[in-house]
Design an enzyme around this catalytic site. Structure first.
Site, PDB file in Angstrom:
ATOM      1  N   ASP A 156      -7.672  -8.489  -0.800  1.00 48.84           N
ATOM      2  CA  ASP A 156      -7.502  -9.473   0.264  1.00 48.84           C
ATOM      3  C   ASP A 156      -8.438 -10.645   0.030  1.00 48.84           C
ATOM      4  O   ASP A 156      -9.497 -10.477  -0.581  1.00 48.84           O
ATOM      5  CB  ASP A 156      -7.785  -8.862   1.644  1.00 48.84           C
ATOM      6  CG  ASP A 156      -7.200  -9.729   2.748  1.00 48.84           C
ATOM      7  OD1 ASP A 156      -5.999  -9.609   3.025  1.00 48.84           O
ATOM      8  OD2 ASP A 156      -7.939 -10.574   3.296  1.00 48.84           O
TER       9      ASP A 156
ATOM     10  N   ARG B 116      -1.285   4.058   2.527  1.00 49.90           N
ATOM     11  CA  ARG B 116      -2.267   3.490   3.458  1.00 49.90           C
ATOM     12  C   ARG B 116      -2.657   4.530   4.512  1.00 49.90           C
ATOM     13  O   ARG B 116      -3.826   4.671   4.860  1.00 49.90           O
ATOM     14  CB  ARG B 116      -1.702   2.237   4.135  1.00 49.90           C
ATOM     15  CG  ARG B 116      -2.725   1.523   5.012  1.00 49.90           C
ATOM     16  CD  ARG B 116      -2.109   0.402   5.817  1.00 49.90           C
ATOM     17  NE  ARG B 116      -1.026   0.892   6.658  1.00 49.90           N
ATOM     18  CZ  ARG B 116      -0.259   0.143   7.441  1.00 49.90           C
ATOM     19  NH1 ARG B 116      -0.444  -1.163   7.488  1.00 49.90           N
ATOM     20  NH2 ARG B 116       0.682   0.665   8.166  1.00 49.90           N
TER      21      ARG B 116
ATOM     22  N   TYR C 115     -12.007 -18.544   8.509  1.00 51.19           N
ATOM     23  CA  TYR C 115     -12.256 -17.171   8.990  1.00 51.19           C
ATOM     24  C   TYR C 115     -13.746 -16.924   9.190  1.00 51.19           C
ATOM     25  O   TYR C 115     -14.158 -16.266  10.151  1.00 51.19           O
ATOM     26  CB  TYR C 115     -11.670 -16.151   8.002  1.00 51.19           C
ATOM     27  CG  TYR C 115     -10.153 -16.100   8.042  1.00 51.19           C
ATOM     28  CD1 TYR C 115      -9.485 -15.398   9.048  1.00 51.19           C
ATOM     29  CD2 TYR C 115      -9.392 -16.764   7.082  1.00 51.19           C
ATOM     30  CE1 TYR C 115      -8.098 -15.351   9.080  1.00 51.19           C
ATOM     31  CE2 TYR C 115      -8.000 -16.724   7.118  1.00 51.19           C
ATOM     32  CZ  TYR C 115      -7.368 -16.017   8.119  1.00 51.19           C
ATOM     33  OH  TYR C 115      -5.989 -15.977   8.163  1.00 51.19           O
TER      34      TYR C 115
ATOM     35  N   ARG D 225       3.585  -3.845   3.534  1.00 56.79           N
ATOM     36  CA  ARG D 225       4.162  -2.982   4.570  1.00 56.79           C
ATOM     37  C   ARG D 225       5.674  -2.810   4.554  1.00 56.79           C
ATOM     38  O   ARG D 225       6.190  -1.913   5.202  1.00 56.79           O
ATOM     39  CB  ARG D 225       3.740  -3.488   5.950  1.00 56.79           C
ATOM     40  CG  ARG D 225       2.295  -3.197   6.245  1.00 56.79           C
ATOM     41  CD  ARG D 225       1.824  -3.977   7.434  1.00 56.79           C
ATOM     42  NE  ARG D 225       1.871  -5.398   7.134  1.00 56.79           N
ATOM     43  CZ  ARG D 225       1.398  -6.344   7.924  1.00 56.79           C
ATOM     44  NH1 ARG D 225       0.897  -6.037   9.090  1.00 56.79           N
ATOM     45  NH2 ARG D 225       1.463  -7.606   7.573  1.00 56.79           N
TER      46      ARG D 225
ATOM     47  N   ARG E 256       2.688 -11.200  -1.367  1.00 56.52           N
ATOM     48  CA  ARG E 256       2.586 -10.001  -0.516  1.00 56.52           C
ATOM     49  C   ARG E 256       3.597  -8.918  -0.913  1.00 56.52           C
ATOM     50  O   ARG E 256       4.039  -8.140  -0.072  1.00 56.52           O
ATOM     51  CB  ARG E 256       2.769 -10.348   0.966  1.00 56.52           C
ATOM     52  CG  ARG E 256       1.630 -11.142   1.562  1.00 56.52           C
ATOM     53  CD  ARG E 256       0.475 -10.234   1.924  1.00 56.52           C
ATOM     54  NE  ARG E 256      -0.635 -10.973   2.506  1.00 56.52           N
ATOM     55  CZ  ARG E 256      -0.885 -11.035   3.809  1.00 56.52           C
ATOM     56  NH1 ARG E 256      -0.112 -10.430   4.658  1.00 56.52           N
ATOM     57  NH2 ARG E 256      -1.912 -11.729   4.243  1.00 56.52           N
TER      58      ARG E 256
HETATM   59  O1  CP3 Z   1       0.306 -10.528  -2.305  1.00 57.79           O
HETATM   60  C1  CP3 Z   1      -0.033  -9.325  -2.434  1.00 57.79           C
HETATM   61  O2  CP3 Z   1       0.762  -8.372  -2.358  1.00 57.79           O
HETATM   62  C2  CP3 Z   1      -1.472  -9.048  -2.822  1.00 57.79           C
HETATM   63  C3  CP3 Z   1      -2.390  -8.721  -1.778  1.00 57.79           C
HETATM   64  C4  CP3 Z   1      -2.740  -9.727  -0.687  1.00 57.79           C
HETATM   65  C5  CP3 Z   1      -2.974  -9.330   0.651  1.00 57.79           C
HETATM   66  N1  CP3 Z   1      -3.425 -10.411   1.340  1.00 57.79           N
HETATM   67  C6  CP3 Z   1      -2.793  -7.986   1.167  1.00 57.79           C
HETATM   68  C7  CP3 Z   1      -2.763  -7.769   2.620  1.00 57.79           C
HETATM   69  C8  CP3 Z   1      -2.984 -11.100  -0.767  1.00 57.79           C
HETATM   70  C9  CP3 Z   1      -2.830 -12.055  -1.951  1.00 57.79           C
HETATM   71  C10 CP3 Z   1      -3.433 -11.516   0.522  1.00 57.79           C
HETATM   72  C11 CP3 Z   1      -3.818 -12.890   0.827  1.00 57.79           C
HETATM   73  C12 CP3 Z   1      -4.268 -13.217   2.189  1.00 57.79           C
HETATM   74  N2  CP3 Z   1      -4.966 -12.436   3.074  1.00 57.79           N
HETATM   75  C13 CP3 Z   1      -4.124 -14.502   2.755  1.00 57.79           C
HETATM   76  C14 CP3 Z   1      -3.518 -15.700   2.057  1.00 57.79           C
HETATM   77  C15 CP3 Z   1      -2.041 -15.660   2.024  1.00 57.79           C
HETATM   78  C16 CP3 Z   1      -1.406 -15.764   3.360  1.00 57.79           C
HETATM   79  O3  CP3 Z   1      -0.729 -14.793   3.727  1.00 57.79           O
HETATM   80  O4  CP3 Z   1      -1.542 -16.803   4.009  1.00 57.79           O
HETATM   81  C17 CP3 Z   1      -4.682 -14.451   4.045  1.00 57.79           C
HETATM   82  C18 CP3 Z   1      -4.744 -15.597   5.044  1.00 57.79           C
HETATM   83  C19 CP3 Z   1      -5.225 -13.150   4.228  1.00 57.79           C
HETATM   84  C20 CP3 Z   1      -5.988 -12.624   5.392  1.00 57.79           C
HETATM   85  C21 CP3 Z   1      -5.265 -11.522   6.034  1.00 57.79           C
HETATM   86  N3  CP3 Z   1      -5.127 -10.266   5.492  1.00 57.79           N
HETATM   87  C22 CP3 Z   1      -4.614 -11.546   7.278  1.00 57.79           C
HETATM   88  C23 CP3 Z   1      -4.502 -12.748   8.183  1.00 57.79           C
HETATM   89  C24 CP3 Z   1      -4.079 -10.270   7.483  1.00 57.79           C
HETATM   90  C25 CP3 Z   1      -3.420  -9.762   8.720  1.00 57.79           C
HETATM   91  C26 CP3 Z   1      -2.042 -10.265   8.858  1.00 57.79           C
HETATM   92  C27 CP3 Z   1      -1.093  -9.322   8.193  1.00 57.79           C
HETATM   93  O5  CP3 Z   1      -0.193  -9.783   7.489  1.00 57.79           O
HETATM   94  O6  CP3 Z   1      -1.244  -8.108   8.450  1.00 57.79           O
HETATM   95  C28 CP3 Z   1      -4.368  -9.497   6.322  1.00 57.79           C
HETATM   96  C29 CP3 Z   1      -3.966  -8.099   6.076  1.00 57.79           C
HETATM   97  C30 CP3 Z   1      -3.268  -7.809   4.788  1.00 57.79           C
HETATM   98  N4  CP3 Z   1      -3.574  -8.344   3.583  1.00 57.79           N
HETATM   99  C31 CP3 Z   1      -2.243  -6.858   4.626  1.00 57.79           C
HETATM  100  C32 CP3 Z   1      -1.922  -6.820   3.271  1.00 57.79           C
HETATM  101  C33 CP3 Z   1      -0.919  -5.932   2.589  1.00 57.79           C
HETATM  102  C34 CP3 Z   1      -1.656  -6.002   5.717  1.00 57.79           C
HETATM  103  C35 CP3 Z   1      -2.576  -4.885   6.001  1.00 57.79           C
HETATM  104  C36 CP3 Z   1      -1.838  -3.679   6.520  1.00 57.79           C
HETATM  105  O7  CP3 Z   1      -1.636  -3.612   7.732  1.00 57.79           O
HETATM  106  O8  CP3 Z   1      -1.498  -2.829   5.691  1.00 57.79           O
END
Ligand code: CP3
Length: 350
Positions: A85, A48, A159, A39, A35
């Site tokens: 994602d 964003r 999901y 943010r 990640r």
């Molecule tokens: O690692 C990176 O920087 C690459 C991008 C990436 C994102 N999500 C961007 C993201 C990767 C590899 C993921 C993986 C992901 N997404 C997982 C597996 C890893 C983990 O964290 O367990 C899961 C379960 C998701 C599903 C997901 N996406 C959730 C549950 C959420 C909401 C929770 C949160 O952290 O906001 C997201 C949103 C998300 N994916 C964001 C980002 C940067 C945040 C979105 C935002 O508000 O800008």
């Protein structure tokens, strides 16, 4: 297709993360953070806001490429991870996808209420992501390893079935027991889409891929074999049949002692360790020479100071004789101070 990024001689490249994934000990431990594009970075929040939201950002190849490169420009991490994602796969399989502000992802119809057969696939969503991969590959320097990714079938299924995240994935675990045939069909469909999607990312220019199984920790050992090990083994075998030397990192979060079976049975080239895994245990029980990735507690990074230094030194020390990629045990949290990331990099690089 030009496959220069991925010569079997990836080993001769200047990419120390790629070399580590191929089983070499490099002069310095490579480091990136899950990640890392996100943010905690003001430049991410700004872009964003400009694009209108997270999903808009994911599907805008030029902007997503910029977000992928933001942490590289700021910190010179050894790896860039594609900005996207894991839920792009259910979106391409025909569910609606959106993100509720402050809550998280939503998918509809959820498979508790609708059949898999009723979904109409939208594979064009993959194309936008491949365009991001090509844009990043064109801009990335020759020292930074470029990683693609996908969610693992079990985590994706949680999901798709429940329509959103949940604490213990109970609805999906019940589904898998109640109607094993239907659940197995769902897992197979996710495997098919994931293989297509990852082959597409590889052809577009990534050097390695990671499979995120964020909810692997909620399964009993028998269910873990069926829904984590078997589908990941199939994905890995099918990728390796086409790209035998391309490293695949498996990250079954929360697997604990089941990491041993995962490492021995899936064919993963490297194993991601979450922060609950004792590095000493992992080094002792995982196959000798198998590269590992991890596993600093994201909260130790937020804490900084002594807690951060001690934890980083311990992890580096334990893995000094094994190929090791320094990373967090899970994604970096949005309230992580940027100076702590800088401190972490100094500690790992000195
Ligand atoms: O690692 C990176 O920087 C690459 C991008 C990436 C994102 N999500 C961007 C993201 C990767 C590899 C993921 C993986 C992901 N997404 C997982 C597996 C890893 C983990 O964290 O367990 C899961 C379960 C998701 C599903 C997901 N996406 C959730 C549950 C959420 C909401 C929770 C949160 O952290 O906001 C997201 C949103 C998300 N994916 C964001 C980002 C940067 C945040 C979105 C935002 O508000 O800008």
């Amino acid at each position: 297709m030009d496959d220069h990024l991925f010569m079997p001689n990836g080993i001769d490249s200047q990419k120390i993360l790629l070399q580590t994934l191929l089983g070499r000990k490099t002069e310095r431990t490579p480091v990136w953070l899950m990640r890392q594009a996100g943010r905690y970075l003001p430049e991410y929040r700004e872009l964003r806001a400009q694009k209108g939201g997270f999903l808009e950002l994911c599907y805008d190849a030029e902007a997503a490429a910029e977000v992928t490169l933001q942490p590289i420009k700021r910190f010179a991490f050894d790896g860039a991870i594609l900005f996207s994602d894991i839920l792009i796969v259910p979106h391409a399989m025909g569910q609606k996808l959106w993100f509720e502000a402050g809550e998280g992802p939503r998918l509809a119809p959820r498979l508790l209420d609708a059949s898999l057969a009723s979904l109409e696939g939208a594979p064009e969503h993959f194309e936008a992501i491949y365009a991001t991969v090509r844009a990043v590959a064109a801009q990335l320097d020759d020292k930074t390893t470029f990683m693609g990714f996908a969610g693992s079938p079990w985590t994706i299924a949680t999901y798709m079935v429940n329509g959103q995240g949940s604490k213990d994935q109970a609805a999906t675990r019940r589904f898998a027991y109640r109607d094993e045939a239907a659940f197995s069909e769902l897992i197979n469909a996710i495997v098919e889409n994931t293989v297509t999607y990852l082959l597409g990312q590889i052809e577009a220019g990534v050097d390695a891929v990671q499979l995120f199984d964020s909810w692997a920790g909620s399964l009993s050992p028998v269910q873990f074999e069926k829904w984590v090990i078997a589908p990941n083994a199939e994905i890995i075998a099918r990728l390796k049949a086409v790209h035998p030397d391309l490293p695949i990192i498996g990250f079954p979060k929360g697997a604990g002692a089941k990491l041993i079976a995962y490492a021995n049975e899936t064919g993963a080239s490297a194993i991601g360790l979450d922060e609950t895994v004792d590095p000493v245990w992992a080094d002792k029980y995982l196959p000798a020479g198998l590269p590992v990735q991890g596993n600093l507690d994201p909260l130790a990074l937020i804490a900084g100071g002594e807690a951060l230094e001690t934890s980083v030194r311990h992890i580096l020390d334990v893995f000094q004789d094994r190929p090791h990629i320094f990373n967090l045990g899970h994604g970096i949290l949005p309230d992580t101070p940027i100076e702590h990331v800088e401190k972490l990099l100094t500690l790992v690089r000195q």
